[in-house]
Design a protein around this motif. Sequence first.
Motif, mmCIF file in Angstrom:
data_model
loop_
_atom_site.group_PDB
_atom_site.id
_atom_site.type_symbol
_atom_site.label_atom_id
_atom_site.label_comp_id
_atom_site.label_asym_id
_atom_site.label_seq_id
_atom_site.Cartn_x
_atom_site.Cartn_y
_atom_site.Cartn_z
ATOM 1 N N THR A 54 66.437 66.582 53.970
ATOM 2 C CA THR A 54 66.435 67.822 53.203
ATOM 3 C C THR A 54 67.857 68.350 53.106
ATOM 4 N N THR A 55 68.212 68.846 51.940
ATOM 5 C CA THR A 55 69.479 69.548 51.754
ATOM 6 C C THR A 55 69.151 71.020 51.558
ATOM 7 N N VAL A 56 69.712 71.860 52.418
ATOM 8 C CA VAL A 56 69.475 73.304 52.382
ATOM 9 C C VAL A 56 70.790 73.986 52.039
ATOM 10 N N LYS A 57 70.747 74.912 51.101
ATOM 11 C CA LYS A 57 71.936 75.682 50.749
ATOM 12 C C LYS A 57 71.682 77.151 51.077
ATOM 13 N N ILE A 58 72.582 77.723 51.871
ATOM 14 C CA ILE A 58 72.533 79.156 52.209
ATOM 15 C C ILE A 58 73.755 79.785 51.560
ATOM 16 N N TYR A 59 73.526 80.788 50.745
ATOM 17 C CA TYR A 59 74.611 81.398 49.996
ATOM 18 C C TYR A 59 75.207 82.582 50.743
ATOM 19 N N ASN A 60 76.531 82.618 50.772
ATOM 20 C CA ASN A 60 77.333 83.681 51.386
ATOM 21 C C ASN A 60 76.981 83.939 52.851
ATOM 22 N N PRO A 61 77.029 82.883 53.690
ATOM 23 C CA PRO A 61 76.740 83.067 55.112
ATOM 24 C C PRO A 61 77.928 83.700 55.833
ATOM 25 N N SER A 62 77.640 84.335 56.943
ATOM 26 C CA SER A 62 78.712 84.898 57.771
ATOM 27 C C SER A 62 79.346 83.784 58.594
ATOM 28 N N ASP A 63 80.487 84.062 59.198
ATOM 29 C CA ASP A 63 81.140 83.079 60.061
ATOM 30 C C ASP A 63 80.256 82.734 61.263
ATOM 31 N N ALA A 64 79.527 83.713 61.787
ATOM 32 C CA ALA A 64 78.632 83.469 62.928
ATOM 33 C C ALA A 64 77.490 82.538 62.533
ATOM 34 N N THR A 65 76.994 82.661 61.310
ATOM 35 C CA THR A 65 75.932 81.774 60.835
ATOM 36 C C THR A 65 76.449 80.346 60.738
ATOM 37 N N ILE A 66 77.633 80.173 60.204
ATOM 38 C CA ILE A 66 78.226 78.840 60.094
ATOM 39 C C ILE A 66 78.421 78.231 61.478
ATOM 40 N N LYS A 67 78.908 79.022 62.416
ATOM 41 C CA LYS A 67 79.134 78.534 63.780
ATOM 42 C C LYS A 67 77.812 78.141 64.451
ATOM 43 N N CYS A 98 57.220 73.977 55.453
ATOM 44 C CA CYS A 98 57.644 72.924 54.531
ATOM 45 C C CYS A 98 58.536 71.904 55.227
ATOM 46 N N ILE A 99 59.381 72.380 56.125
ATOM 47 C CA ILE A 99 60.354 71.504 56.771
ATOM 48 C C ILE A 99 60.433 71.854 58.250
ATOM 49 N N GLN A 100 60.420 70.813 59.072
ATOM 50 C CA GLN A 100 60.643 70.977 60.509
ATOM 51 C C GLN A 100 61.439 69.762 60.939
ATOM 52 N N GLY A 101 62.620 69.981 61.442
ATOM 53 C CA GLY A 101 63.456 68.853 61.821
ATOM 54 C C GLY A 101 64.695 69.300 62.553
ATOM 55 N N GLN A 102 65.744 68.520 62.365
ATOM 56 C CA GLN A 102 66.991 68.777 63.062
ATOM 57 C C GLN A 102 68.145 68.652 62.075
ATOM 58 N N ILE A 103 69.127 69.505 62.229
ATOM 59 C CA ILE A 103 70.324 69.443 61.399
ATOM 60 C C ILE A 103 71.073 68.161 61.765
ATOM 61 N N ILE A 104 71.549 67.431 60.754
ATOM 62 C CA ILE A 104 72.328 66.225 61.032
ATOM 63 C C ILE A 104 73.767 66.356 60.543
ATOM 64 N N ASP A 105 74.037 67.329 59.676
ATOM 65 C CA ASP A 105 75.394 67.560 59.200
ATOM 66 C C ASP A 105 75.422 68.862 58.400
ATOM 67 N N TYR A 106 76.602 69.418 58.238
ATOM 68 C CA TYR A 106 76.743 70.605 57.392
ATOM 69 C C TYR A 106 78.162 70.660 56.846
ATOM 70 N N LYS A 107 78.317 71.392 55.753
ATOM 71 C CA LYS A 107 79.648 71.636 55.198
ATOM 72 C C LYS A 107 79.635 72.976 54.486
ATOM 73 N N VAL A 108 80.804 73.558 54.374
ATOM 74 C CA VAL A 108 80.968 74.847 53.698
ATOM 75 C C VAL A 108 81.872 74.631 52.495
ATOM 76 N N THR A 109 81.416 75.107 51.341
ATOM 77 C CA THR A 109 82.241 75.035 50.138
ATOM 78 C C THR A 109 82.488 76.439 49.619
ATOM 79 N N GLU A 110 83.693 76.640 49.160
ATOM 80 C CA GLU A 110 84.083 77.923 48.575
ATOM 81 C C GLU A 110 84.073 77.763 47.058
ATOM 82 N N ASN A 111 83.284 78.575 46.394
ATOM 83 C CA ASN A 111 83.220 78.587 44.941
ATOM 84 C C ASN A 111 83.213 80.060 44.536
ATOM 85 N N PRO A 112 84.410 80.692 44.509
ATOM 86 C CA PRO A 112 84.467 82.145 44.329
ATOM 87 C C PRO A 112 83.602 82.624 43.187
ATOM 88 N N PRO A 113 82.878 83.677 43.387
ATOM 89 C CA PRO A 113 82.892 84.583 44.533
ATOM 90 C C PRO A 113 81.971 84.153 45.669
#
Length: 146
Positions: A54-67, A98-113
């Motif tokens: 599954t690919t999940v996109k969270i828009y405008n997360p805080s730094d704590a969420t990313i960490k 719908c989904i139950q699993g484990q994160i295997i990777d993540y990345k953050v992209t900046e696309n202003p705003p």
Amino acid sequence: MNDTLPPQPYFNPLPPDAQFDRVCTLTAGGRQFQCPPFHVDFEQTQKVGIPSTTTVKIYNPSDATIKSMEAIPIPGTLARTYPQITIDAGYKKLHGLCIQGQIIDYKVTENPPDRVLEVKTSDNPNAWMNAWIGRTFLNQTASSVL
């Protein structure tokens, strides 16, 4: 004489991509996100014999969420493990897991705003990697095994 009117075409005032009464709860890394007000997109891929991803996109997360999505060291080893993730989604009166699993990777992209946290997940990859696939019997005939 016929007193009935011909049927009128149905007019839907909502745009075709309206998300009326849709809900989503994402839980990952000890944090929980409700949609609305957060904006979460996810897409699941399923193939026979392969764990679903599954690919999940969270828009405008805080730094704590990313960490909170980072891999956590396993005490006493050099290994690291990512947090578990669940997504419960659907409509207000009809939704479910719908989904139950484990994160295997993540990345953050900046696309202003916007800043987008893209998380890749899989169905418990540690269990798949450490599972017994088959068994070999050396120096035995088929009849002695059965």
